[in-house]
Write a protein that holds these residues in place. Structure first.
Motif, short mmCIF file in Angstrom:
data_model
loop_
_atom_site.label_atom_id
_atom_site.label_comp_id
_atom_site.label_asym_id
_atom_site.label_seq_id
_atom_site.Cartn_x
_atom_site.Cartn_y
_atom_site.Cartn_z
N ASP A 68 0.86 -1.21 0.00
CA ASP A 68 0.00 0.00 0.00
C ASP A 68 0.89 1.25 0.00
O ASP A 68 1.95 1.27 0.65
CB ASP A 68 -0.88 0.05 1.27
N LEU A 69 0.43 2.28 -0.69
CA LEU A 69 1.09 3.58 -0.60
C LEU A 69 0.57 4.26 0.68
O LEU A 69 -0.64 4.49 0.81
CB LEU A 69 0.78 4.44 -1.83
N VAL A 70 1.48 4.52 1.60
CA VAL A 70 1.10 5.07 2.90
C VAL A 70 1.38 6.58 2.89
O VAL A 70 2.46 7.01 2.48
CB VAL A 70 1.91 4.40 4.03
N THR A 71 0.41 7.35 3.35
CA THR A 71 0.61 8.79 3.52
C THR A 71 0.39 9.11 4.99
O THR A 71 -0.66 8.77 5.56
CB THR A 71 -0.41 9.58 2.66
N VAL A 72 1.37 9.70 5.62
CA VAL A 72 1.25 10.11 7.02
C VAL A 72 1.28 11.64 7.04
O VAL A 72 2.25 12.25 6.59
CB VAL A 72 2.41 9.56 7.89
N ARG A 73 0.19 12.22 7.53
CA ARG A 73 0.09 13.68 7.50
C ARG A 73 -0.07 14.21 8.92
O ARG A 73 -0.99 13.83 9.64
CB ARG A 73 -1.12 14.11 6.66
N ALA A 74 0.85 15.07 9.33
CA ALA A 74 0.77 15.72 10.65
C ALA A 74 0.52 17.20 10.41
O ALA A 74 1.22 17.84 9.63
CB ALA A 74 2.08 15.52 11.41
N ARG A 75 -0.51 17.73 11.08
CA ARG A 75 -0.76 19.18 10.92
C ARG A 75 -1.07 19.80 12.27
O ARG A 75 -1.75 19.19 13.12
CB ARG A 75 -1.86 19.46 9.90
N LEU A 76 -0.57 21.00 12.43
CA LEU A 76 -0.74 21.73 13.68
C LEU A 76 -2.21 22.12 13.83
O LEU A 76 -2.82 22.62 12.87
CB LEU A 76 0.13 22.98 13.59
N ILE A 77 -2.77 21.91 15.04
CA ILE A 77 -4.16 22.33 15.25
C ILE A 77 -4.29 23.24 16.48
O ILE A 77 -5.35 23.79 16.72
CB ILE A 77 -5.12 21.12 15.34
N ASP A 89 -2.87 11.84 10.70
CA ASP A 89 -3.65 10.82 10.00
C ASP A 89 -2.72 9.93 9.20
O ASP A 89 -1.73 10.42 8.63
CB ASP A 89 -4.62 11.47 8.99
N VAL A 90 -3.05 8.65 9.16
CA VAL A 90 -2.34 7.72 8.27
C VAL A 90 -3.36 7.23 7.24
O VAL A 90 -4.42 6.71 7.60
CB VAL A 90 -1.77 6.51 9.04
N LEU A 91 -3.04 7.44 5.97
CA LEU A 91 -3.93 7.02 4.88
C LEU A 91 -3.23 5.94 4.08
O LEU A 91 -1.99 5.94 3.97
CB LEU A 91 -4.23 8.22 3.98
N ALA A 92 -4.00 4.99 3.54
CA ALA A 92 -3.41 3.91 2.76
C ALA A 92 -4.12 3.80 1.42
O ALA A 92 -5.34 3.99 1.34
CB ALA A 92 -3.53 2.60 3.53
N ARG A 93 -3.35 3.51 0.39
CA ARG A 93 -3.92 3.35 -0.95
C ARG A 93 -3.38 2.09 -1.60
O ARG A 93 -2.16 1.90 -1.67
CB ARG A 93 -3.56 4.55 -1.82
N ASP A 94 -4.28 1.23 -2.06
CA ASP A 94 -3.90 0.11 -2.91
C ASP A 94 -3.62 0.72 -4.29
O ASP A 94 -4.53 1.27 -4.91
CB ASP A 94 -5.06 -0.90 -2.97
N LEU A 95 -2.37 0.62 -4.74
CA LEU A 95 -1.99 1.33 -5.97
C LEU A 95 -2.74 0.84 -7.21
O LEU A 95 -2.79 1.53 -8.22
CB LEU A 95 -0.48 1.23 -6.19
N ARG A 96 -3.35 -0.36 -7.11
CA ARG A 96 -4.10 -0.86 -8.26
C ARG A 96 -5.48 -0.24 -8.34
O ARG A 96 -6.19 -0.39 -9.32
CB ARG A 96 -4.23 -2.39 -8.18
N ARG A 101 -7.88 5.21 1.77
CA ARG A 101 -8.72 5.04 2.97
C ARG A 101 -7.95 5.53 4.19
O ARG A 101 -6.73 5.44 4.25
CB ARG A 101 -9.12 3.57 3.13
N LEU A 102 -8.73 6.01 5.16
CA LEU A 102 -8.12 6.41 6.43
C LEU A 102 -7.82 5.14 7.21
O LEU A 102 -8.70 4.31 7.42
CB LEU A 102 -9.09 7.29 7.23
N ALA A 103 -6.56 4.98 7.64
CA ALA A 103 -6.17 3.78 8.38
C ALA A 103 -6.07 4.06 9.88
O ALA A 103 -6.53 3.26 10.70
CB ALA A 103 -4.84 3.25 7.86
N THR A 104 -5.46 5.18 10.23
CA THR A 104 -5.21 5.48 11.65
C THR A 104 -5.26 6.99 11.84
O THR A 104 -4.85 7.73 10.94
CB THR A 104 -3.81 4.96 12.07
N SER A 105 -5.74 7.41 13.01
CA SER A 105 -5.66 8.85 13.31
C SER A 105 -5.53 9.06 14.81
O SER A 105 -5.91 8.18 15.61
CB SER A 105 -6.89 9.60 12.77
N CYS A 106 -4.97 10.19 15.17
CA CYS A 106 -4.83 10.53 16.60
C CYS A 106 -4.50 12.01 16.74
O CYS A 106 -4.29 12.70 15.73
CB CYS A 106 -3.73 9.70 17.25
#
Ligand SMILES: CC(C)(COP(=O)(O)OP(=O)(O)OC[C@H]1O[C@@H](n2cnc3c(N)ncnc32)[C@H](O)[C@@H]1OP(=O)(O)O)[C@@H](O)C(=O)NCCC(=O)NCCS
Length: 162
Positions: A68-77, A89-96, A101-106
């Motif tokens: 999966d292509l993993v995207t981890v995004r941290a933003r100041l709130i 947030d951690v997002l995952a994408r099946d490259l096919r 999809r959102l996988a994890t958040s905190c």
């Protein structure tokens, strides 16, 4: 330059060494990625060495699979005096497929220090720019109140243990 970079994104492929016996990424591995992205964002914003003070409300919403292509995004709130509150947030994408999809958040809190063994030091103030950011800032403040309750619980546990 400090006070400029309020968001950091990491992107990489989930590798065979990241997964458990069921072929899904370890929760601990996702937490490591979250900590690294949050750290990068905190250091970039503050221009100082930072430590993790808390991780709240972590949710493992969907699994991440090998490749999966993993995207981890941290933003100041939210910023306090020395603290920086981040939505991660951690997002995952099946490259096919063309769906992410959102996988994890905190929500994490980092504290800037004046040196690696030093004291908390002031960080540039962050201001929300729209309604969504104002809503996220409010959530960060509410979580901070909840975590104060947790600190009292930890103090009670520590005194009863020792
Ligand atoms: C985080 C730490 C630096 C705070 O030190 P401290 O002496 O309690 O400092 P203070 O009471 O002055 O608090 C400093 C800031 O941290 C925040 N903070 C402290 N503990 C917190 C917690 N559990 N959750 C959220 N924020 C916290 C305070 O709200 C304060 O924010 P502000 O300056 O914006 O008002 C200290 O507890 C520490 O070093 N913890 C260990 C960090 C660590 O090892 N992390 C893992 C590896 S990086």
């Amino acid at each position: 330059m400090s006070g400029q970079q309020h968001e950091v994104t990491f992107r990489f492929l989930a590798q065979p060494t990241d997964v458990n016996f069921g072929g899904k990424v370890h929760g601990g591995m996702a937490m490591k990625w979250i900590d690294q992205a949050g750290y990068a964002c905190a250091v970039g914003w503050s221009g100082a060495y930072c430590v993790t003070a808390s991780v709240s409300g972590i949710q493992f919403v969907a699994p991440i699979l090998i490749g999966d292509l993993v995207t981890v995004r941290a933003r100041l709130i939210h910023t306090g005096t020395s603290s920086m509150h981040m939505a991660v947030d951690v997002l995952a994408r099946d490259l096919r497929k063309d769906e992410q999809r959102l996988a994890t958040s905190c929500v994490m809190v980092f504290v800037a220090l004046d040196s690696p063994d030093g004291k908390p030091t002031a960080v540039p103030r962050w201001e929300p720019r729209d309604d969504n950011e104002r809503r996220l800032q409010l959530q960060a403040k509410q979580l901070l109140e909840l975590s104060k309750g947790m600190e009292q619980l930890i103090d009670i546990q520590a005194s009863s243990a020792g």
